[in-house]
Design a protein around this motif. Structure first.
Motif, PDB file in Angstrom:
ATOM      1  N   UNK A  45     -17.914   0.674   3.588  1.00 57.84           N
ATOM      2  CA  UNK A  45     -18.328   2.065   3.684  1.00 57.84           C
ATOM      3  C   UNK A  45     -17.924   2.830   2.440  1.00 57.84           C
ATOM      4  N   UNK A  46     -18.539   3.999   2.282  1.00 57.68           N
ATOM      5  CA  UNK A  46     -18.110   4.966   1.282  1.00 57.68           C
ATOM      6  C   UNK A  46     -18.081   6.331   1.945  1.00 57.68           C
ATOM      7  N   UNK A  47     -17.290   7.241   1.366  1.00 61.67           N
ATOM      8  CA  UNK A  47     -17.202   8.603   1.878  1.00 61.67           C
ATOM      9  C   UNK A  47     -17.914   9.530   0.908  1.00 61.67           C
ATOM     10  N   UNK A  48     -18.449  10.617   1.428  1.00 59.02           N
ATOM     11  CA  UNK A  48     -19.100  11.605   0.575  1.00 59.02           C
ATOM     12  C   UNK A  48     -18.901  12.999   1.142  1.00 59.02           C
ATOM     13  N   UNK A  49     -19.050  13.978   0.274  1.00 59.87           N
ATOM     14  CA  UNK A  49     -19.000  15.380   0.677  1.00 59.87           C
ATOM     15  C   UNK A  49     -20.390  15.953   0.482  1.00 59.87           C
ATOM     16  N   UNK A  50     -20.917  16.571   1.535  1.00 56.29           N
ATOM     17  CA  UNK A  50     -22.230  17.214   1.437  1.00 56.29           C
ATOM     18  C   UNK A  50     -22.045  18.597   0.809  1.00 56.29           C
ATOM     19  N   UNK A  51     -23.112  19.225   0.304  1.00 56.17           N
ATOM     20  CA  UNK A  51     -22.964  20.482  -0.435  1.00 56.17           C
ATOM     21  C   UNK A  51     -22.238  21.605   0.313  1.00 56.17           C
ATOM     22  N   UNK A  52     -22.216  21.588   1.627  1.00 53.10           N
ATOM     23  CA  UNK A  52     -21.514  22.612   2.390  1.00 53.10           C
ATOM     24  C   UNK A  52     -20.021  22.362   2.510  1.00 53.10           C
ATOM     25  N   UNK A  53     -19.545  21.186   2.065  1.00 49.95           N
ATOM     26  CA  UNK A  53     -18.120  20.899   2.026  1.00 49.95           C
ATOM     27  C   UNK A  53     -17.604  19.897   3.035  1.00 49.95           C
ATOM     28  N   UNK A  54     -18.411  19.470   3.987  1.00 52.31           N
ATOM     29  CA  UNK A  54     -17.937  18.502   4.983  1.00 52.31           C
ATOM     30  C   UNK A  54     -17.942  17.091   4.422  1.00 52.31           C
TER      31      UNK A  54
END
Length: 111
Positions: A94-103
């Motif tokens: 897996x990888x983690x990411x932050x969406x533009x709203x910050x989550x």
């Protein structure tokens, strides 16, 4: 294919969290050592992370895919920022990411 199928929660005791859901609701618990437990509820599996170095600050929703590399391209093309490079864990990668709203969320597959 993309589907939400897992959520990970920070915990002070993965063992105690798992045991609680087993006792309260009869759900199946799979411990992965002293700092991580999976709980299988009808229609969803969720985990409890007690390793402070690995914990997210909020619940971490994970999205399942068949192609991790393509998902990363899609996330970045849509404006998301990868916060944790792809890594292996029991059951896949897996990888983690932050969406533009910050989550922060994660994408995983069974590679």
């Amino acid at each position: 294919m993309y589907e939400v199928d897992f959520a990970e929660f920070p915990s002070t005791s993965a063992t105690a969290s798992g045991e609680f859901f087993a006792r309260a609701f009869g759900w199946e618990v799979t411990p992965y050592g002293p700092t991580y437990s999976d709980v299988r509820a009808p229609g969803l599996t969720f985990g409890f992370q007690a390793d402070a170095a690995e914990q997210s600050s909020a619940p971490l929703v994970t999205i399942r895919t068949d192609d991790l590399a393509a998902a990363r391209v899609a996330v970045e093309a849509a404006g998301g920022e990868v916060t944790k490079e792809p890594f292996g864990f029991p059951g896949g990668r897996r990888f983690h990411f932050r969406e533009p709203g910050g989550s922060e969320l994660a994408v995983w597959c069974t590679e």
